[in-house]
Design a protein around this motif. Structure first.
Motif, PDB file in Angstrom:
ATOM      1  N   SER A  41     -46.773 -72.663  50.441  1.00  0.00           N
ATOM      2  CA  SER A  41     -47.249 -71.754  51.385  1.00  0.00           C
ATOM      3  C   SER A  41     -47.431 -72.324  52.679  1.00  0.00           C
ATOM      4  O   SER A  41     -46.971 -71.493  53.713  1.00  0.00           O
ATOM      5  CB  SER A  41     -48.386 -71.140  50.951  1.00  0.00           C
ATOM      6  N   VAL A  42     -47.970 -73.673  52.977  1.00  0.00           N
ATOM      7  CA  VAL A  42     -48.220 -74.026  54.168  1.00  0.00           C
ATOM      8  C   VAL A  42     -46.895 -74.335  54.814  1.00  0.00           C
ATOM      9  O   VAL A  42     -46.543 -74.259  56.089  1.00  0.00           O
ATOM     10  CB  VAL A  42     -49.030 -75.461  54.075  1.00  0.00           C
ATOM     11  N   ALA A  43     -46.035 -74.967  54.273  1.00  0.00           N
ATOM     12  CA  ALA A  43     -44.684 -75.381  54.613  1.00  0.00           C
ATOM     13  C   ALA A  43     -43.841 -74.307  55.213  1.00  0.00           C
ATOM     14  O   ALA A  43     -43.329 -74.241  56.208  1.00  0.00           O
ATOM     15  CB  ALA A  43     -43.823 -76.135  53.664  1.00  0.00           C
ATOM     16  N   THR A  44     -44.102 -73.090  54.412  1.00  0.00           N
ATOM     17  CA  THR A  44     -43.411 -71.816  54.711  1.00  0.00           C
ATOM     18  C   THR A  44     -43.771 -71.276  56.125  1.00  0.00           C
ATOM     19  O   THR A  44     -43.054 -70.810  56.926  1.00  0.00           O
ATOM     20  CB  THR A  44     -43.442 -70.733  53.683  1.00  0.00           C
ATOM     21  N   GLU A  45     -45.184 -71.221  56.253  1.00  0.00           N
ATOM     22  CA  GLU A  45     -45.975 -70.867  57.525  1.00  0.00           C
ATOM     23  C   GLU A  45     -45.548 -71.669  58.594  1.00  0.00           C
ATOM     24  O   GLU A  45     -45.206 -71.279  59.698  1.00  0.00           O
ATOM     25  CB  GLU A  45     -47.375 -70.694  57.293  1.00  0.00           C
ATOM     26  N   LEU A  46     -45.411 -72.923  58.438  1.00  0.00           N
ATOM     27  CA  LEU A  46     -44.875 -73.742  59.491  1.00  0.00           C
ATOM     28  C   LEU A  46     -43.410 -74.122  59.750  1.00  0.00           C
ATOM     29  O   LEU A  46     -43.195 -74.645  60.582  1.00  0.00           O
ATOM     30  CB  LEU A  46     -45.595 -75.130  59.309  1.00  0.00           C
ATOM     31  N   GLY A  47     -42.670 -73.218  58.920  1.00  0.00           N
ATOM     32  CA  GLY A  47     -41.326 -73.534  59.015  1.00  0.00           C
ATOM     33  C   GLY A  47     -40.687 -74.925  58.534  1.00  0.00           C
ATOM     34  O   GLY A  47     -39.514 -75.327  58.884  1.00  0.00           O
ATOM     35  N   TRP A  48     -41.653 -75.587  57.677  1.00  0.00           N
ATOM     36  CA  TRP A  48     -41.172 -76.892  57.352  1.00  0.00           C
ATOM     37  C   TRP A  48     -40.635 -76.556  55.877  1.00  0.00           C
ATOM     38  O   TRP A  48     -40.863 -75.657  55.140  1.00  0.00           O
ATOM     39  CB  TRP A  48     -42.424 -77.780  57.055  1.00  0.00           C
ATOM     40  N   HIS A  49     -39.839 -77.831  55.470  1.00  0.00           N
ATOM     41  CA  HIS A  49     -39.227 -77.908  53.993  1.00  0.00           C
ATOM     42  C   HIS A  49     -40.317 -78.236  53.316  1.00  0.00           C
ATOM     43  O   HIS A  49     -41.320 -78.950  53.522  1.00  0.00           O
ATOM     44  CB  HIS A  49     -38.106 -78.782  53.901  1.00  0.00           C
ATOM     45  N   ARG A  50     -40.565 -77.822  52.026  1.00  0.00           N
ATOM     46  CA  ARG A  50     -41.699 -78.259  51.091  1.00  0.00           C
ATOM     47  C   ARG A  50     -41.564 -79.705  50.851  1.00  0.00           C
ATOM     48  O   ARG A  50     -42.655 -80.167  50.943  1.00  0.00           O
ATOM     49  CB  ARG A  50     -41.490 -77.303  49.619  1.00  0.00           C
ATOM     50  N   SER A  51     -40.715 -80.471  50.994  1.00  0.00           N
ATOM     51  CA  SER A  51     -40.517 -81.675  50.808  1.00  0.00           C
ATOM     52  C   SER A  51     -41.207 -82.558  51.723  1.00  0.00           C
ATOM     53  O   SER A  51     -41.709 -83.627  51.779  1.00  0.00           O
ATOM     54  CB  SER A  51     -39.110 -82.307  50.645  1.00  0.00           C
ATOM     55  N   LYS A  52     -41.201 -81.818  53.092  1.00  0.00           N
ATOM     56  CA  LYS A  52     -41.845 -82.566  54.342  1.00  0.00           C
ATOM     57  C   LYS A  52     -43.470 -82.570  54.070  1.00  0.00           C
ATOM     58  O   LYS A  52     -44.193 -83.604  54.273  1.00  0.00           O
ATOM     59  CB  LYS A  52     -41.594 -81.761  55.695  1.00  0.00           C
ATOM     60  N   MET A  53     -43.845 -81.604  53.479  1.00  0.00           N
ATOM     61  CA  MET A  53     -45.431 -81.362  53.298  1.00  0.00           C
ATOM     62  C   MET A  53     -45.817 -82.286  52.099  1.00  0.00           C
ATOM     63  O   MET A  53     -46.579 -83.129  52.228  1.00  0.00           O
ATOM     64  CB  MET A  53     -45.660 -80.099  52.528  1.00  0.00           C
ATOM     65  N   ILE A  54     -44.703 -82.636  51.268  1.00  0.00           N
ATOM     66  CA  ILE A  54     -45.184 -83.663  49.920  1.00  0.00           C
ATOM     67  C   ILE A  54     -45.052 -84.781  50.562  1.00  0.00           C
ATOM     68  O   ILE A  54     -46.038 -85.816  50.424  1.00  0.00           O
ATOM     69  CB  ILE A  54     -44.104 -83.499  48.798  1.00  0.00           C
ATOM     70  N   ARG A  55     -44.039 -85.121  51.422  1.00  0.00           N
ATOM     71  CA  ARG A  55     -44.128 -86.535  52.089  1.00  0.00           C
ATOM     72  C   ARG A  55     -45.101 -86.940  53.208  1.00  0.00           C
ATOM     73  O   ARG A  55     -45.740 -88.098  53.109  1.00  0.00           O
ATOM     74  CB  ARG A  55     -42.714 -86.555  52.917  1.00  0.00           C
ATOM     75  N   VAL A  56     -45.884 -85.990  53.748  1.00  0.00           N
ATOM     76  CA  VAL A  56     -46.759 -86.032  54.651  1.00  0.00           C
ATOM     77  C   VAL A  56     -48.062 -86.396  53.854  1.00  0.00           C
ATOM     78  O   VAL A  56     -48.524 -87.289  54.162  1.00  0.00           O
ATOM     79  CB  VAL A  56     -47.171 -84.800  55.577  1.00  0.00           C
ATOM     80  N   GLU A  57     -48.413 -85.552  52.907  1.00  0.00           N
ATOM     81  CA  GLU A  57     -49.558 -85.909  51.823  1.00  0.00           C
ATOM     82  C   GLU A  57     -49.467 -87.222  51.177  1.00  0.00           C
ATOM     83  O   GLU A  57     -50.558 -87.652  50.880  1.00  0.00           O
ATOM     84  CB  GLU A  57     -49.867 -84.459  51.088  1.00  0.00           C
ATOM     85  N   LEU A  58     -48.237 -87.786  50.678  1.00  0.00           N
ATOM     86  CA  LEU A  58     -48.107 -88.741  49.971  1.00  0.00           C
ATOM     87  C   LEU A  58     -48.041 -90.209  50.930  1.00  0.00           C
ATOM     88  O   LEU A  58     -47.903 -91.079  50.389  1.00  0.00           O
ATOM     89  CB  LEU A  58     -47.010 -88.657  48.898  1.00  0.00           C
TER      90      LEU A  58
END
Length: 285
Positions: free
Chosen positions: A31-48
């Motif tokens: 949901s955060v990725a969608t709101e920011l216009g990021w791909h979900r994989s980017k959120m995962i890469r950032v948090e990992l």
């Protein structure tokens, strides 16, 4: 060597805090990725930690998470510190992974080594012989830089409050002649000297101890002053691959293995005497 907060440690804290704030807000990575216009994989890469977190990334995420003023200030500070350059950055071509950055602020370093003396206690000539043996095609400049980087790491042991260093060495590590007898005599003398340092414990795991829990290879456990801010990390390095392990189960398993090794090894006083006997075996010429 100037001491600065380890950017590697700060980047890890930043990632952990960003994930904590997302979960506290009841949001999913998707949901955060969608709101920011990021791909979900980017959120995962950032948090990992598989992707660098930029200052803009942090500001975008904080806009969604709406943290307290205190959390916002903490995260902004972490983001700035994570962009700093540690001394090891100058050796990025020969120090390819993050281990040195994690080692830089460790309060305790517990390591089992099966084949050679760990880098923090290596003499320069021993280090050079180890590096040359592992990189037979390396040019002299690369070897010199690797030796220099390994030497620079030793400043860790001279800081105001150095880490507690607990080393378990397989007997093979002190029996194998690396660089010749002269090099080994000097290396052995360095180990014997270290046995007298109250911040360093050395135990020898003799051949007669037989099979043991770490037959799979060496590893290092890094503990920090604040285990909540900076949970323990296990580093596994077998030259073919390296891994930083952070899951509680992985850490607990390696800590248990280390405890088993401590129980099987000679105690520190016996180990010092063992090293002195080995030193007497090397020819004087």
């Amino acid at each position: 060597m100037a001491s600065i907060p380890s950017p590697t440690i700060r980047a890890r804290r930043l990632r952990r805090e960003l994930r904590r704030l997302r979960e506290a807000a009841g949001l999913t990575a998707e949901s955060v990725a969608t709101e920011l216009g990021w791909h979900r994989s980017k959120m995962i890469r950032v948090e990992l930690g598989h992707s660098r977190v930029t200052q803009q990334n942090v500001q975008d995420l904080l806009r969604i998470y709406q943290p307290s003023a205190e959390d916002r200030e903490t995260l902004s500070t972490l983001a700035r510190q994570a962009r700093l350059k540690g001394w090891w950055n100058a050796y990025g071509d020969v120090l390819p992974d993050d281990y040195i950055g994690f080692e830089a602020e460790a309060a305790a370093i517990s390591t089992f080594q099966s084949l050679y003396v760990p880098g923090l206690l290596q003499t320069e000539e021993y280090a050079r012989a180890i590096i040359l043996a592992g990189r037979t095609t390396a040019d002299p400049d690369e070897v010199d830089r690797r030796v220099a980087a390994r030497t620079a790491r030793k400043a860790l042991l001279s800081r105001d409050v150095p880490p507690k260093l607990w080393i378990i060495l397989d007997e093979a590590a002190v029996r194998r002649v690396v660089g010749g007898h002269r090099v080994m005599r000097a290396q052995n003398a360095r180990l014997i000297e270290a046995c007298g340092n109250p911040r360093i414990e050395i135990q020898i795991l003799p051949f007669v101890a037989g099979a043991h829990a770490a037959m799979g290879g060496p590893f290092t456990i890094l503990d920090y002053d604040d285990p909540v801010l900076d949970p323990t990390i296990v580093y596994v390095d077998n030259d073919a691959t390296t891994a930083l392990l952070e899951e509680e189960e992985q850490v607990a398993r390696h800590r248990l293995v280390f405890d088993h090794l401590r129980a099987k090894a000679l105690d520190p006083d016996e180990s010092a005497e063992f090293l002195k006997r080995v030193a007497d075996e090397y020819p004087s010429q």
